[in-house]
Design an enzyme around this catalytic site. Structure first.
Site, PDB file in Angstrom:
ATOM      1  N   ASP A  51       0.849  -1.191   0.000  1.00  0.00           N
ATOM      2  CA  ASP A  51       0.000   0.000   0.000  1.00  0.00           C
ATOM      3  C   ASP A  51       0.890   1.248   0.000  1.00  0.00           C
ATOM      4  O   ASP A  51       2.076   1.177   0.322  1.00  0.00           O
ATOM      5  CB  ASP A  51      -0.900  -0.035   1.242  1.00  0.00           C
ATOM      6  CG  ASP A  51      -1.708   1.227   1.409  1.00  0.00           C
ATOM      7  OD1 ASP A  51      -2.330   1.673   0.434  1.00  0.00           O
ATOM      8  OD2 ASP A  51      -1.708   1.787   2.529  1.00  0.00           O
ATOM      9  N   ASP A  53      -0.400   5.084   0.934  1.00  0.00           N
ATOM     10  CA  ASP A  53      -0.710   6.072   1.975  1.00  0.00           C
ATOM     11  C   ASP A  53      -0.843   5.433   3.349  1.00  0.00           C
ATOM     12  O   ASP A  53      -1.555   4.444   3.525  1.00  0.00           O
ATOM     13  CB  ASP A  53      -1.997   6.822   1.622  1.00  0.00           C
ATOM     14  CG  ASP A  53      -1.787   7.735   0.425  1.00  0.00           C
ATOM     15  OD1 ASP A  53      -1.036   8.711   0.561  1.00  0.00           O
ATOM     16  OD2 ASP A  53      -2.347   7.444  -0.646  1.00  0.00           O
TER      17      ASP A  53
END
Length: 336
Positions: A51, A53
């Site tokens: 991922d 953020d």
């Protein structure tokens, strides 16, 4: 406790809303992904999906104390500045894990923003594939990263994400990492590197969170390697129990058999018990000294008997070194 800020993804969602009718089903909002074959460099390797953020970076529309990067994006005919704070060790993490895995960055953010951040994080081009918001599956208005769409065997796919919603379809493939905001002493990514190197040798990485639990708690455990051969992992001399304990994420950890847990934690519990006993003994000794001083001022018949009775009651209440506690003491097995 730190009050969590609105994430960049949440703010972007307000600008770019998904539209769907009540008649739409799960299958109708599963966005197909054009996935290429593994590159020559990554051919045959397991796939590490990361991922962006709150996992590799933290971003905000407002300036922060430390701004490693400023990205300008256009949304709804307006330009926005996004301030980006890179998680400590993020670039080194990509460099090291790319030696063992096919690397995919899968974000729920828009590509215009994410590409600029990934370009900064990965100047050497180590990331094999980039996936964005449009590649997410929408399920009950939640953005989910469906790993089954990657056209990779799920026994060889690992997802690292700070949001449990992201891996609700394949929780056995996920490492739930702590949120990153602005703490430059954070070591989450660095601590994961040796574990991921080990996991790259497994025939089946699932359930990833259980392997992480074992790695953090046990000095040795058995696994099956890529050739189907049983192997025994021994704790490396350079590994630190303190560091490995930090690997445990906020995700639910598997409940292993109590006996196995006791084998690892037995010595620690015995030490903790001994410290508690020492503290109680110190407290009792202090009370005895106070009583002796009181006796010097006031003579009380059978004072010592009264003190001993009170001490016995105190020990009974604390269940330590008490005749009534015999048989209640937990005997922890020792490490072999």
């Amino acid at each position: 406790m730190r009050q969590q800020k609105s994430s960049l993804i949440q703010l972007l969602c307000k600008c770019l809303k998904f539209r769907k009718t009540k008649s739409q089903s799960y299958e109708q909002i599963k966005n197909p992904i054009n996935i290429p074959q593994q590159t020559e460099r990554s051919k045959g390797r397991k796939t590490l999906v990361i991922d962006l953020d709150e996992t590799l970076v933290h971003s905000s529309f407002e300036p922060m104390k430390i701004n490693d990067l400023i990205v300008e994006v256009s949304m709804n005919d307006q330009k926005y500045k996004i301030y980006v704070n890179i998680r400590p060790g993020a670039q080194e993490f990509l460099l090291e894990t790319s030696k063992y895995f096919e690397i995919i960055i899968f974000t729920a953010s828009i590509s215009e923003y994410a590409n600029s951040v990934i370009d900064f994080l990965d100047p050497l081009g180590l990331v094999d594939l980039r996936l964005f918001r449009e590649n997410c599956t929408i399920y009950n208005n939640i953005l989910v990263k469906d790993l089954s769409l990657l056209k990779r065997n799920l026994d060889s796919v690992i997802l690292i994400d700070n949001s449990v919603n992201s891996f609700m379809f394949q929780p056995m493939n996920a490492i739930h990492i702590l949120n990153y905001f602005e703490d430059k002493s954070d070591q989450e990514l660095t601590l994961l590197i040796p574990f991921l190197k080990l996991l790259s040798q497994f025939q089946d990485v699932r359930p990833v969170h259980e392997w992480l639990f074992k790695y953090a708690h046990f000095d040795k455990f058995e696994y099956v390697d890529q050739t189907g051969t049983k192997q025994l992992f021994y704790d490396l001399p350079t590994s630190s129990d303190t560091q490995r304990d930090k690997l445990l994420s906020p995700a639910d950890t598997p409940k292993l058999e109590e006996q196995k847990i006791l084998i690892k934690t037995g010595n620690l519990n015995l030490k903790s018990q001994q410290l508690k006993e020492d503290e109680i003994n110190d407290e009792l000794e202090e009370k005895q000294n106070e009583s002796i001083q009181a006796d010097k001022c006031t003579e009380t018949p059978n004072r010592s008997e009264t003190i001993n009775e009170k001490l016995c009651v105190l020990r009974d209440n604390l269940n330590i070194n008490s005749p009534n506690s015999v048989g209640k003491q937990i005997q922890f097995p020792q490490n072999q």
